[in-house]
Motif scaffolding. Structure first.
Motif, PDB file in Angstrom:
ATOM      1  N   ALA A 127       0.835  -1.210   0.000  1.00  0.00           N
ATOM      2  CA  ALA A 127       0.000   0.000   0.000  1.00  0.00           C
ATOM      3  C   ALA A 127       0.868   1.257   0.000  1.00  0.00           C
ATOM      4  CB  ALA A 127      -0.943  -0.004   1.195  1.00  0.00           C
ATOM      5  N   ALA A 128       1.945   1.246   0.772  1.00  0.00           N
ATOM      6  CA  ALA A 128       2.844   2.404   0.839  1.00  0.00           C
ATOM      7  C   ALA A 128       3.519   2.671  -0.507  1.00  0.00           C
ATOM      8  CB  ALA A 128       3.897   2.196   1.926  1.00  0.00           C
ATOM      9  N   ARG A 129       3.633   1.632  -1.340  1.00  0.00           N
ATOM     10  CA  ARG A 129       4.282   1.779  -2.648  1.00  0.00           C
ATOM     11  C   ARG A 129       3.273   2.065  -3.764  1.00  0.00           C
ATOM     12  NH1 ARG A 129       9.213   1.216  -2.961  1.00  0.00           N
ATOM     13  NH2 ARG A 129       9.126   0.812  -5.203  1.00  0.00           N
ATOM     14  N   GLY A 130       2.012   2.293  -3.409  1.00  0.00           N
ATOM     15  CA  GLY A 130       1.020   2.654  -4.411  1.00  0.00           C
ATOM     16  C   GLY A 130       0.193   1.502  -4.943  1.00  0.00           C
ATOM     17  N   TRP A 131       0.423   0.299  -4.447  1.00  0.00           N
ATOM     18  CA  TRP A 131      -0.439  -0.818  -4.820  1.00  0.00           C
ATOM     19  C   TRP A 131      -1.770  -0.599  -4.124  1.00  0.00           C
ATOM     20  CZ3 TRP A 131       1.034  -5.284  -7.703  1.00  0.00           C
ATOM     21  CH2 TRP A 131       2.365  -5.268  -8.137  1.00  0.00           C
ATOM     22  N   GLN A 132      -2.853  -0.997  -4.775  1.00  0.00           N
ATOM     23  CA  GLN A 132      -4.173  -0.800  -4.181  1.00  0.00           C
ATOM     24  C   GLN A 132      -4.983  -2.083  -4.198  1.00  0.00           C
ATOM     25  OE1 GLN A 132      -6.591   1.802  -7.026  1.00  0.00           O
ATOM     26  NE2 GLN A 132      -4.471   2.217  -7.632  1.00  0.00           N
ATOM     27  N   VAL A 133      -5.799  -2.236  -3.179  1.00  0.00           N
ATOM     28  CA  VAL A 133      -6.661  -3.405  -3.102  1.00  0.00           C
ATOM     29  C   VAL A 133      -7.638  -3.366  -4.272  1.00  0.00           C
ATOM     30  CG1 VAL A 133      -8.452  -4.576  -1.745  1.00  0.00           C
ATOM     31  CG2 VAL A 133      -6.456  -3.581  -0.591  1.00  0.00           C
ATOM     32  N   TRP A 134      -7.759  -4.494  -4.981  1.00  0.00           N
ATOM     33  CA  TRP A 134      -8.726  -4.597  -6.063  1.00  0.00           C
ATOM     34  C   TRP A 134     -10.117  -4.532  -5.447  1.00  0.00           C
ATOM     35  CZ3 TRP A 134      -9.287  -3.952 -11.000  1.00  0.00           C
ATOM     36  CH2 TRP A 134     -10.395  -4.479 -11.651  1.00  0.00           C
ATOM     37  N   GLN A 135     -10.929  -3.597  -5.899  1.00  0.00           N
ATOM     38  CA  GLN A 135     -12.247  -3.365  -5.316  1.00  0.00           C
ATOM     39  C   GLN A 135     -13.357  -4.198  -5.956  1.00  0.00           C
ATOM     40  OE1 GLN A 135     -12.727  -1.510  -2.521  1.00  0.00           O
ATOM     41  NE2 GLN A 135     -10.500  -1.374  -2.521  1.00  0.00           N
ATOM     42  N   GLY A 136     -13.037  -4.918  -7.021  1.00  0.00           N
ATOM     43  CA  GLY A 136     -14.049  -5.724  -7.701  1.00  0.00           C
ATOM     44  C   GLY A 136     -14.006  -7.179  -7.290  1.00  0.00           C
ATOM     45  N   ARG A 137     -14.777  -7.974  -7.983  1.00  0.00           N
ATOM     46  CA  ARG A 137     -14.830  -9.415  -7.737  1.00  0.00           C
ATOM     47  C   ARG A 137     -13.586 -10.075  -8.315  1.00  0.00           C
ATOM     48  NH1 ARG A 137     -19.740 -11.714  -6.359  1.00  0.00           N
ATOM     49  NH2 ARG A 137     -18.259 -13.096  -5.368  1.00  0.00           N
ATOM     50  N   ILE A 138     -13.270 -11.262  -7.788  1.00  0.00           N
ATOM     51  CA  ILE A 138     -12.117 -12.030  -8.250  1.00  0.00           C
ATOM     52  C   ILE A 138     -12.573 -13.458  -8.499  1.00  0.00           C
ATOM     53  CG2 ILE A 138      -9.841 -12.938  -7.635  1.00  0.00           C
ATOM     54  CD1 ILE A 138      -9.453 -10.399  -5.987  1.00  0.00           C
ATOM     55  N   GLY A 139     -12.110 -14.016  -9.626  1.00  0.00           N
ATOM     56  CA  GLY A 139     -12.427 -15.393  -9.955  1.00  0.00           C
ATOM     57  C   GLY A 139     -11.229 -16.077 -10.587  1.00  0.00           C
ATOM     58  N   VAL A 140     -11.419 -17.358 -10.856  1.00  0.00           N
ATOM     59  CA  VAL A 140     -10.406 -18.155 -11.535  1.00  0.00           C
ATOM     60  C   VAL A 140     -11.109 -18.974 -12.607  1.00  0.00           C
ATOM     61  CG1 VAL A 140     -10.550 -20.083  -9.882  1.00  0.00           C
ATOM     62  CG2 VAL A 140      -8.480 -19.777 -11.263  1.00  0.00           C
ATOM     63  N   GLN A 141     -10.436 -19.137 -13.734  1.00  0.00           N
ATOM     64  CA  GLN A 141     -10.978 -19.961 -14.799  1.00  0.00           C
ATOM     65  C   GLN A 141     -10.800 -21.420 -14.404  1.00  0.00           C
ATOM     66  OE1 GLN A 141     -12.706 -19.073 -17.707  1.00  0.00           O
ATOM     67  NE2 GLN A 141     -13.121 -21.245 -17.466  1.00  0.00           N
ATOM     68  N   GLY A 142     -11.868 -22.054 -13.959  1.00  0.00           N
ATOM     69  CA  GLY A 142     -11.833 -23.464 -13.584  1.00  0.00           C
ATOM     70  C   GLY A 142     -11.894 -24.349 -14.810  1.00  0.00           C
ATOM     71  N   SER A 144     -14.425 -26.087 -15.987  1.00  0.00           N
ATOM     72  CA  SER A 144     -15.626 -25.975 -16.809  1.00  0.00           C
ATOM     73  C   SER A 144     -16.335 -24.634 -16.701  1.00  0.00           C
ATOM     74  CB  SER A 144     -16.609 -27.095 -16.439  1.00  0.00           C
ATOM     75  OG  SER A 144     -16.980 -26.985 -15.079  1.00  0.00           O
ATOM     76  N   ARG A 145     -15.902 -23.810 -15.739  1.00  0.00           N
ATOM     77  CA  ARG A 145     -16.560 -22.512 -15.564  1.00  0.00           C
ATOM     78  C   ARG A 145     -15.677 -21.620 -14.709  1.00  0.00           C
ATOM     79  NH1 ARG A 145     -18.153 -22.840 -10.345  1.00  0.00           N
ATOM     80  NH2 ARG A 145     -18.896 -24.789  -9.544  1.00  0.00           N
ATOM     81  N   VAL A 146     -16.066 -20.360 -14.625  1.00  0.00           N
ATOM     82  CA  VAL A 146     -15.374 -19.421 -13.741  1.00  0.00           C
ATOM     83  C   VAL A 146     -15.838 -19.688 -12.303  1.00  0.00           C
ATOM     84  CG1 VAL A 146     -15.131 -16.985 -13.106  1.00  0.00           C
ATOM     85  CG2 VAL A 146     -15.106 -17.669 -15.517  1.00  0.00           C
ATOM     86  N   GLU A 147     -14.875 -19.828 -11.412  1.00  0.00           N
ATOM     87  CA  GLU A 147     -15.173 -20.040  -9.998  1.00  0.00           C
ATOM     88  C   GLU A 147     -14.825 -18.765  -9.233  1.00  0.00           C
ATOM     89  OE1 GLU A 147     -13.337 -23.640  -8.525  1.00  0.00           O
ATOM     90  OE2 GLU A 147     -13.585 -24.599 -10.478  1.00  0.00           O
ATOM     91  N   LEU A 148     -15.736 -18.307  -8.398  1.00  0.00           N
ATOM     92  CA  LEU A 148     -15.496 -17.109  -7.598  1.00  0.00           C
ATOM     93  C   LEU A 148     -14.497 -17.403  -6.488  1.00  0.00           C
ATOM     94  CD1 LEU A 148     -19.126 -15.708  -7.296  1.00  0.00           C
ATOM     95  CD2 LEU A 148     -17.312 -14.996  -8.861  1.00  0.00           C
ATOM     96  N   LEU A 149     -13.710 -16.395  -6.132  1.00  0.00           N
ATOM     97  CA  LEU A 149     -12.717 -16.507  -5.061  1.00  0.00           C
ATOM     98  C   LEU A 149     -12.983 -15.424  -4.005  1.00  0.00           C
ATOM     99  CD1 LEU A 149      -9.491 -17.035  -7.198  1.00  0.00           C
ATOM    100  CD2 LEU A 149     -10.809 -18.788  -5.989  1.00  0.00           C
ATOM    101  N   PRO A 150     -14.073 -15.528  -3.266  1.00  0.00           N
ATOM    102  CA  PRO A 150     -14.408 -14.471  -2.300  1.00  0.00           C
ATOM    103  C   PRO A 150     -13.365 -14.293  -1.205  1.00  0.00           C
ATOM    104  CG  PRO A 150     -15.820 -16.381  -1.977  1.00  0.00           C
ATOM    105  CD  PRO A 150     -15.044 -16.619  -3.239  1.00  0.00           C
ATOM    106  N   ASP A 151     -12.630 -15.348  -0.862  1.00  0.00           N
ATOM    107  CA  ASP A 151     -11.602 -15.231   0.183  1.00  0.00           C
ATOM    108  C   ASP A 151     -10.411 -14.387  -0.263  1.00  0.00           C
ATOM    109  OD1 ASP A 151     -13.192 -16.810   1.776  1.00  0.00           O
ATOM    110  OD2 ASP A 151     -12.000 -18.634   1.497  1.00  0.00           O
TER     111      ASP A 151
END
Length: 183
Positions: A127-142, A144-151
């Motif tokens: 954060a101090a170096r200007g990196w920012q938390v992604w504010q949107g949803r995150i998933g992975v291409q499984g 057979s489908r996109v799987e959400l990664l809420p954690d």
């Protein structure tokens, strides 16, 4: 105390002794919580590391990953294996590792990403170096489908590369699949 000797090298340029030393260093730095999959994720890109007469002081690498956002595939620089030897923390070594990796990201990728889920200290550095938390949803291409990664939401950081803008968080980032921890 002598000035650290800094190295930047692609994985293929590391000798077997250097690779083994980095793996041992990361095993120690992560207190045994650095798996074979974590090690595999650290390889195949550019390593930035520092040594002194006592051995490795700090390490990090940036590897290429694919991320889909709004039906477009991006080539991004993903940061892995960032650690500083316990007795040399709070001396700016982590910042110097990140500066080297950020230069690689700026020159070769659309943007950078990393996960800080394992380290509150790391999150502060990013954060101090200007990196920012992604504010949107995150998933992975499984398989057979996109799987959400809420954690992973709230601990995945992104950084624009050079003057290029970041994608809009109104759409999901979908990371490529890999064994072990996806992020």
């Amino acid at each position: 105390m002598t000035e650290p000797l800094w190295h930047i090298a692609h994985t293929y340029e590391l000798t077997p002794t250097a690779r083994d030393g980095i793996r041992t260093f990361l095993d120690t730095a992560f207190e045994g919580a650095f798996s074979d999959d974590d090690w595999d994720h650290t390889l195949g890109g550019i390593h930035a590391y520092a040594r002194d007469s006592g051995g490795l002081l700090a390490h990090g690498s940036v590897v290429q990953r694919r991320v889909i956002h709004a039906h477009r595939s991006y080539r991004i620089g993903y940061v892995e294996g960032v650690a500083v030897r316990a007795d040399r923390r709070r001396e700016g070594l982590g910042g110097r590792v990140m500066a080297a990796l950020e230069r690689v990201i700026d020159g070769a990728y659309t943007f950078g990403a990393l996960s800080a889920s394992a380290s509150a200290t790391g999150a502060g550095l990013y954060a101090a170096r200007g990196w920012q938390v992604w504010q949107g949803r995150i998933g992975v291409q499984g398989l057979s489908r996109v799987e959400l990664l809420p954690d992973e939401e709230g601990s995945t950081y992104v950084r624009a590369a050079g003057s290029r803008p970041l994608p809009s968080p109104s759409r999901m980032l979908i990371f490529d699949w890999r064994d072990g921890d996806v992020l």
